[in-house]
Design a protein around this motif. Structure first.
Motif, mmCIF file in Angstrom:
data_model
loop_
_atom_site.group_PDB
_atom_site.id
_atom_site.type_symbol
_atom_site.label_atom_id
_atom_site.label_comp_id
_atom_site.label_asym_id
_atom_site.label_seq_id
_atom_site.Cartn_x
_atom_site.Cartn_y
_atom_site.Cartn_z
ATOM 1 N N ILE A 64 -149.381 82.904 -25.566
ATOM 2 C CA ILE A 64 -148.063 82.178 -24.946
ATOM 3 C C ILE A 64 -148.471 81.952 -23.412
ATOM 4 C CG2 ILE A 64 -145.930 82.919 -24.101
ATOM 5 C CD1 ILE A 64 -145.271 84.560 -26.615
ATOM 6 N N GLN A 65 -149.332 82.752 -22.830
ATOM 7 C CA GLN A 65 -149.759 82.764 -21.429
ATOM 8 C C GLN A 65 -150.466 81.420 -21.191
ATOM 9 O OE1 GLN A 65 -151.618 86.360 -20.532
ATOM 10 N NE2 GLN A 65 -149.412 87.533 -20.270
ATOM 11 N N GLN A 66 -151.206 81.163 -22.401
ATOM 12 C CA GLN A 66 -152.170 79.920 -22.195
ATOM 13 C C GLN A 66 -151.401 78.562 -22.545
ATOM 14 O OE1 GLN A 66 -155.056 81.627 -24.933
ATOM 15 N NE2 GLN A 66 -156.354 82.229 -23.236
ATOM 16 N N ASN A 67 -150.102 78.804 -22.895
ATOM 17 C CA ASN A 67 -149.071 77.788 -23.450
ATOM 18 C C ASN A 67 -149.427 76.960 -24.805
ATOM 19 O OD1 ASN A 67 -147.593 77.622 -21.103
ATOM 20 N ND2 ASN A 67 -148.290 75.412 -20.424
ATOM 21 N N TYR A 68 -149.969 77.835 -25.674
ATOM 22 C CA TYR A 68 -150.119 77.335 -27.128
ATOM 23 C C TYR A 68 -148.513 77.472 -27.541
ATOM 24 C CZ TYR A 68 -155.067 77.492 -26.929
ATOM 25 O OH TYR A 68 -156.323 76.902 -26.731
ATOM 26 N N PHE A 69 -148.268 76.615 -28.687
ATOM 27 C CA PHE A 69 -146.953 76.562 -29.220
ATOM 28 C C PHE A 69 -147.111 75.974 -30.547
ATOM 29 C CE2 PHE A 69 -145.995 71.954 -29.618
ATOM 30 C CZ PHE A 69 -147.162 71.352 -29.020
ATOM 31 N N LEU A 70 -146.170 75.973 -31.376
ATOM 32 C CA LEU A 70 -146.123 75.671 -32.930
ATOM 33 C C LEU A 70 -145.432 74.339 -32.933
ATOM 34 C CD1 LEU A 70 -145.476 79.304 -34.474
ATOM 35 C CD2 LEU A 70 -147.526 78.181 -34.278
ATOM 36 N N PRO A 71 -146.282 73.263 -33.144
ATOM 37 C CA PRO A 71 -145.325 71.927 -33.286
ATOM 38 C C PRO A 71 -144.510 71.804 -34.345
ATOM 39 C CG PRO A 71 -147.778 71.725 -33.766
ATOM 40 C CD PRO A 71 -147.726 73.109 -33.281
ATOM 41 N N CYS A 72 -144.789 72.505 -35.414
ATOM 42 C CA CYS A 72 -143.767 72.470 -36.696
ATOM 43 C C CYS A 72 -142.374 73.107 -36.415
ATOM 44 C CB CYS A 72 -144.555 72.992 -37.781
ATOM 45 S SG CYS A 72 -144.218 74.905 -37.745
ATOM 46 N N VAL A 73 -142.266 73.763 -35.421
ATOM 47 C CA VAL A 73 -140.771 74.041 -35.029
ATOM 48 C C VAL A 73 -140.327 73.998 -33.741
ATOM 49 C CG1 VAL A 73 -140.527 76.117 -36.959
ATOM 50 C CG2 VAL A 73 -141.809 76.444 -34.846
ATOM 51 N N CYS A 74 -141.106 72.832 -33.041
ATOM 52 C CA CYS A 74 -141.034 72.703 -31.665
ATOM 53 C C CYS A 74 -140.081 71.480 -31.596
ATOM 54 C CB CYS A 74 -142.281 72.291 -30.852
ATOM 55 S SG CYS A 74 -141.916 72.062 -29.312
ATOM 56 N N PHE A 75 -138.715 71.553 -31.167
ATOM 57 C CA PHE A 75 -138.161 70.294 -30.993
ATOM 58 C C PHE A 75 -137.897 70.005 -29.394
ATOM 59 C CE2 PHE A 75 -136.798 72.003 -35.229
ATOM 60 C CZ PHE A 75 -136.562 71.083 -35.788
ATOM 61 N N PRO A 76 -138.575 69.242 -28.857
ATOM 62 C CA PRO A 76 -138.534 69.265 -27.428
ATOM 63 C C PRO A 76 -137.345 68.643 -26.932
ATOM 64 C CG PRO A 76 -139.940 67.163 -28.595
ATOM 65 C CD PRO A 76 -139.456 68.175 -29.683
ATOM 66 N N GLU A 77 -137.087 69.198 -25.691
ATOM 67 C CA GLU A 77 -135.892 68.628 -25.003
ATOM 68 C C GLU A 77 -136.211 67.747 -24.047
ATOM 69 O OE1 GLU A 77 -134.470 72.270 -23.098
ATOM 70 O OE2 GLU A 77 -134.264 73.358 -25.286
ATOM 71 N N ASP A 78 -137.424 67.667 -23.554
ATOM 72 C CA ASP A 78 -137.800 66.529 -22.821
ATOM 73 C C ASP A 78 -139.079 65.561 -23.156
ATOM 74 O OD1 ASP A 78 -135.690 67.006 -20.808
ATOM 75 O OD2 ASP A 78 -136.894 69.141 -20.459
ATOM 76 N N ASP A 79 -139.590 64.926 -22.475
ATOM 77 C CA ASP A 79 -141.114 64.387 -22.821
ATOM 78 C C ASP A 79 -142.083 65.612 -22.910
ATOM 79 O OD1 ASP A 79 -139.992 62.087 -22.512
ATOM 80 O OD2 ASP A 79 -140.941 61.553 -20.827
ATOM 81 N N PHE A 80 -142.920 65.349 -23.721
ATOM 82 C CA PHE A 80 -143.929 66.577 -23.945
ATOM 83 C C PHE A 80 -145.159 66.409 -24.269
ATOM 84 C CE2 PHE A 80 -144.982 70.331 -26.482
ATOM 85 C CZ PHE A 80 -143.944 71.466 -25.924
ATOM 86 N N THR A 81 -146.310 66.807 -23.458
ATOM 87 C CA THR A 81 -147.403 66.711 -23.498
ATOM 88 C C THR A 81 -148.459 67.808 -24.038
ATOM 89 O OG1 THR A 81 -147.237 65.419 -20.990
ATOM 90 C CG2 THR A 81 -149.386 66.046 -21.814
ATOM 91 N N ILE A 82 -149.392 67.038 -24.899
ATOM 92 C CA ILE A 82 -150.087 68.000 -25.716
ATOM 93 C C ILE A 82 -151.489 67.771 -24.905
ATOM 94 C CG2 ILE A 82 -151.352 68.514 -27.693
ATOM 95 C CD1 ILE A 82 -148.580 67.130 -29.043
#
Ligand code: FES
Length: 334
Positions: A64-82
């Motif tokens: 979490i601290q390293q900013n990892y996330f699960l894209p399969c359950v990620c509904f972005p509220e704004d523009d999102f940069t991978i």
């Protein structure tokens, strides 16, 4: 419309679309398996500050601290940069020490435990193969053994299970990610009775939990129900009977549900119960008040028995589930 930025390109993200589905819709070869935020095989890293909390559920504090996330359950509220993931933050190299067929369909792998990979027996880890396919498998060993034991079911069309069972051999190196999952032994429950029900390779996490409980000197009773439709789905029967004979608080029930249990030329299993493991278990334990319950295997079975265990008196906090997603059963390998 929100934009997903990935490898210097921008992709439109539709209303109610996850980051993973946006990538897949644009034919990007993103890794995934369960698509429900459980297996973590889709893990990606972002530089965006506003990560929806659901997209980090179940991740370790470090990830979490390293900013990892699960894209399969990620509904972005704004523009999102991978941004590019750092392999060493996610994967550990492990050497295959042993490989044994436990039955016609189940292969046991023993890996050397990577020093930095922490786990509780019963949790699952992800394996990534040379084609970057990732799959989750539950852990049957305890950390003090310095080994990671997995039971792999071979599927005829399974891209990962074919690779593991037919190409990977002792001495080879493999990439492991994890561990994750909430289904493991809790030393605070040492006085409670434990009911464990699993089908097929659902024995792996149950065995891990039993071994952990033994090591931590569990005092309550431990009842293990291992079920399969046919005889060829049960394995490690001799080892389970030895465990039962060695520890007076362990009970073991191998169960076959089919009235015609022999598919090929297997030997009939002596003292096997001819009934579904879940139904037989709940007949034997009609009251589960103050019991710990662990359920592993087919998602429909796990869901049904979770409800029945609750109705039999088990607290929801004491019911731990590990439903196996059946993605490997697809007709065409991914
Ligand atoms: S595919 Fe995203 S967590 Fe399983």
């Amino acid at each position: 419309m929100r934009k997903i930025s990935y490898k210097n390109n921008n992709y439109d993200c539709l209303e109610d679309e996850t980051v993973l589905d946006t990538l897949l819709r644009h034919k990007i070869n993103a890794s995934f398996s369960c698509k429900i935020g459980v297996c973590q095989s889709c893990l990606l890293k972002t530089s965006t500050a506003n990560i929806p909390p659901k997209a980090q559920t179940g991740l370790t504090k470090t990830l979490i601290q390293q900013n990892y996330f699960l894209p399969c359950v990620c509904f972005p509220e704004d523009d999102f940069t991978i941004v590019e993931s750092k392999e060493h933050e996610i994967f550990h190299d492990a050497i295959v020490l042993e490989k044994h067929w436990l039955s016609q369909k189940v292969c046991q792998f023993i890996f050397e435990k990577p020093e930095k990979l922490q786990f509780h027996p019963g949790q699952f880890i992800n394996i990534r193969n040379t084609d970057l396919v990732t799959r989750s498998y539950s852990i049957a060993s305890i950390p003090t053994s310095n080994r990671i034991e997995l039971h792999i079911k071979h599927f005829q069309n399974g891209k990962m299970s074919n690779w593991l069972c037919h190409k990977l051999n002792p001495g080879d190196s493999i990439e492991l990610q994890g561990a994750s999952g909430e289904s493991y032994y809790d030393v605070k429950s040492s006085q409670q009775n434990i009911l464990l029900i699993g089908t097929g390779t659902g024995l792996a996490p149950l065995l891990g939990i039993v071994r952990d409980a033994i090591e931590k000197k569990h005092l309550g009773e431990i009842h293990v129900y291992h079920g399969s439709r046919y005889c060829d789905g049960l394995y490690l029967i001799k080892e389970m009977i030895q465990l039962k004979n060695k520890h007076s608080n362990i009970y073991y029930y191998p169960c076959i549900s089919s009235s015609n249990p022999l598919l090929n030329n297997e030997k009939k299993i002596p003292d096997c119960i001819n009934e579904r493991a879940d139904e037989f278990a709940l007949e034997n334990h009609s009251s589960l008040k103050n019991w710990k319950v662990y359920l592993c295997g087919h998602p429909a079975m796990v869901k049904k028995i979770k409800t029945k265990s609750y109705l039999a008196g088990a607290s929801l906090n004491d019911i731990h589930i590990d439903p196996f997603e059946l993605k490997d059963l697809r007709v065409k390998p991914r």
